[in-house]
Scaffold this motif. Structure first.
Motif, PDB file in Angstrom:
ATOM      1  N   SER A 107       0.693  -1.249   0.012  1.00  0.00           N
ATOM      2  CA  SER A 107       0.036   0.070   0.069  1.00  0.00           C
ATOM      3  C   SER A 107       0.837   1.389  -0.043  1.00  0.00           C
ATOM      4  N   VAL A 108       2.135   0.911   0.403  1.00  0.00           N
ATOM      5  CA  VAL A 108       2.931   2.512   0.177  1.00  0.00           C
ATOM      6  C   VAL A 108       4.017   2.393  -0.840  1.00  0.00           C
ATOM      7  N   SER A 109       4.012   1.421  -1.714  1.00  0.00           N
ATOM      8  CA  SER A 109       5.055   1.332  -2.919  1.00  0.00           C
ATOM      9  C   SER A 109       4.743   2.095  -3.867  1.00  0.00           C
ATOM     10  N   LEU A 110       5.538   2.673  -4.749  1.00  0.00           N
ATOM     11  CA  LEU A 110       5.228   3.962  -5.399  1.00  0.00           C
ATOM     12  C   LEU A 110       4.646   3.205  -6.645  1.00  0.00           C
ATOM     13  N   GLY A 111       4.762   2.104  -6.852  1.00  0.00           N
ATOM     14  CA  GLY A 111       4.064   1.339  -8.024  1.00  0.00           C
ATOM     15  C   GLY A 111       2.583   1.301  -7.817  1.00  0.00           C
ATOM     16  N   VAL A 112       2.277   0.946  -6.600  1.00  0.00           N
ATOM     17  CA  VAL A 112       0.626   0.804  -6.165  1.00  0.00           C
ATOM     18  C   VAL A 112       0.149   2.179  -5.943  1.00  0.00           C
ATOM     19  N   LEU A 113       0.962   3.131  -5.538  1.00  0.00           N
ATOM     20  CA  LEU A 113       0.434   4.541  -5.401  1.00  0.00           C
ATOM     21  C   LEU A 113      -0.019   5.098  -6.787  1.00  0.00           C
ATOM     22  N   ILE A 114       0.871   4.678  -7.827  1.00  0.00           N
ATOM     23  CA  ILE A 114       0.475   5.250  -8.992  1.00  0.00           C
ATOM     24  C   ILE A 114      -0.872   4.692  -9.616  1.00  0.00           C
ATOM     25  N   LEU A 115      -0.779   3.120  -9.220  1.00  0.00           N
ATOM     26  CA  LEU A 115      -2.159   2.617  -9.652  1.00  0.00           C
ATOM     27  C   LEU A 115      -3.190   2.903  -8.909  1.00  0.00           C
ATOM     28  N   VAL A 126     -11.781   3.273   0.355  1.00  0.00           N
ATOM     29  CA  VAL A 126     -12.082   1.995   0.840  1.00  0.00           C
ATOM     30  C   VAL A 126     -10.718   0.979   0.798  1.00  0.00           C
ATOM     31  N   PHE A 127     -10.028   1.081  -0.517  1.00  0.00           N
ATOM     32  CA  PHE A 127      -8.929   0.354  -0.727  1.00  0.00           C
ATOM     33  C   PHE A 127      -8.008   0.535   0.610  1.00  0.00           C
ATOM     34  N   VAL A 128      -7.383   1.854   0.769  1.00  0.00           N
ATOM     35  CA  VAL A 128      -6.417   1.945   1.750  1.00  0.00           C
ATOM     36  C   VAL A 128      -6.890   1.644   3.165  1.00  0.00           C
ATOM     37  N   LEU A 129      -8.320   2.176   3.546  1.00  0.00           N
ATOM     38  CA  LEU A 129      -8.756   1.632   4.989  1.00  0.00           C
ATOM     39  C   LEU A 129      -8.747   0.132   5.118  1.00  0.00           C
ATOM     40  N   ARG A 157     -14.008  -3.698  -6.605  1.00  0.00           N
ATOM     41  CA  ARG A 157     -13.686  -3.055  -7.815  1.00  0.00           C
ATOM     42  C   ARG A 157     -12.288  -2.412  -7.940  1.00  0.00           C
ATOM     43  N   ALA A 158     -11.793  -1.876  -6.792  1.00  0.00           N
ATOM     44  CA  ALA A 158     -10.297  -1.287  -6.515  1.00  0.00           C
ATOM     45  C   ALA A 158      -9.429  -2.665  -6.617  1.00  0.00           C
ATOM     46  N   ARG A 159      -9.669  -3.707  -5.972  1.00  0.00           N
ATOM     47  CA  ARG A 159      -8.920  -4.800  -6.059  1.00  0.00           C
ATOM     48  C   ARG A 159      -8.639  -5.057  -7.780  1.00  0.00           C
ATOM     49  N   VAL A 160      -9.509  -5.123  -8.316  1.00  0.00           N
ATOM     50  CA  VAL A 160      -9.713  -5.341  -9.784  1.00  0.00           C
ATOM     51  C   VAL A 160      -8.381  -4.604 -10.646  1.00  0.00           C
TER      52      VAL A 160
END
Length: 296
Positions: A107-115, A126-129, A157-160
């Motif tokens: 949840s803190v990686s630059l790659g995922v933050l960009i996604l 919702v995803f972060v919480l 939806r966010a996980r997709v």
């Protein structure tokens, strides 16, 4: 305030500050904006009066402040010159909270933050919480003012969009550090053969300079990334720099410092199957302020 016990309002807030900063950063991708949201949350806290459950109250306030901020932030990023990267944060000292699970580190990686930029503000919340802080969907519904079933739907939806946690987060962290050290040594020495061994075929390099001092487009493929990296080391400003290995946003990375210890760049890398698959370099001075302050 109710349930504070012997602690005063300021002490209660300070206990929550690291968690609130970590939440705001994940929502906004900006350490500077996250600090602003924490300060605004404190101002509201100081005027709140009686609060039964401080942690829940503070989480709800800062989450909704960030949701409001995300709208204007998205407009700014659409007009950003060159690749946009989240502000790098050094995470070795727990600045963004514990990174003990795959979900927390992801949840803190630059790659995922960009996604996460692909998500609507409420999907992102919702995803972060859920993923980073383990809130139940009932709790998330209360924080966001939505039904529990809708929270579940938004999470799916966010996980997709984001995808399942990638295996690289389960990999040997010490191995990653060794690869990064070898990568930087080969780059500085101009060792083409070593770089060819360390770079994945489909490696991609991004550089965020705010449209001024870095490539305006991502560089794709081993051969092009290799030429790009060797070109960087040939610049006059590369003379006299020092390299400091560290952890950036949960990934192995390096800081590039000038002769006086000033931060010139932060480079985070993704590594899979023993090879570098992504290099994300921040050179925009405005985005290095927080990471630079962590070095003091």
């Amino acid at each position: 305030m109710d349930s504070l016990g012997a602690a005063g309002p300021l002490e209660v807030f300070e206990r929550q500050r690291p968690r609130l900063f970590g939440l705001a950063y994940r929502l906004l991708g900006s350490a500077a904006e996250a600090e602003d949201m924490v300060q605004e949350t404190y101002l509201r806290w100081s005027q709140a009066g009686s609060v039964n459950v401080p942690a829940a109250w503070l989480t709800k306030v800062i989450t909704n402040l960030c949701l409001n901020q995300l709208g204007s932030a998205r407009v700014q990023r659409e007009s950003y010159l060159g690749p946009w990267l989240p502000e790098p944060v050094l995470t070795g000292d727990g600045a963004l909270g514990p990174l003990e699970t795959v979900e927390q580190r992801e949840s803190v990686s630059l790659g995922v933050l960009i996604l996460l930029e692909r998500l609507s503000p409420v999907e992102r919340a919702v995803f972060v919480l859920r993923e980073a802080f383990g809130h139940s969907h009932a709790e998330i519904g209360d924080i966001l003012g939505i039904e529990e079933t809708y929270s579940r739907q938004l999470h799916r939806r966010a996980r997709v969009h984001v995808g399942e946690p990638r295996k690289r987060f389960d990999s040997d962290r010490e191995q990653h550090r060794r690869i990064v050290r070898g990568f930087m040594r080969a780059t500085l020495d101009g060792d083409v053969a070593a770089l060819e061994r360390l770079l994945a075929d489909d490696v991609v390099a991004w550089a965020d300079g705010g449209g001024t001092t870095a490539a305006r487009r991502p560089v794709h493929g081993r051969a092009k990334v290799l030429r790009y990296l060797l070109g960087l080391t040939g610049r006059p400003e590369a003379v006299g720099v020092t390299i400091h290995a560290t952890e950036i946003n949960g990934d192995a990375g390096v800081l590039i410092l000038d002769g006086e210890g000033g931060l010139l760049a932060a480079m985070a890398m993704e590594i899979e199957d023993g090879r570098v698959t992504a290099v994300r370099t921040t050179v925009n001075p405005a985005k290095l302020t927080f990471a630079g302050s962590q070095l003091l």
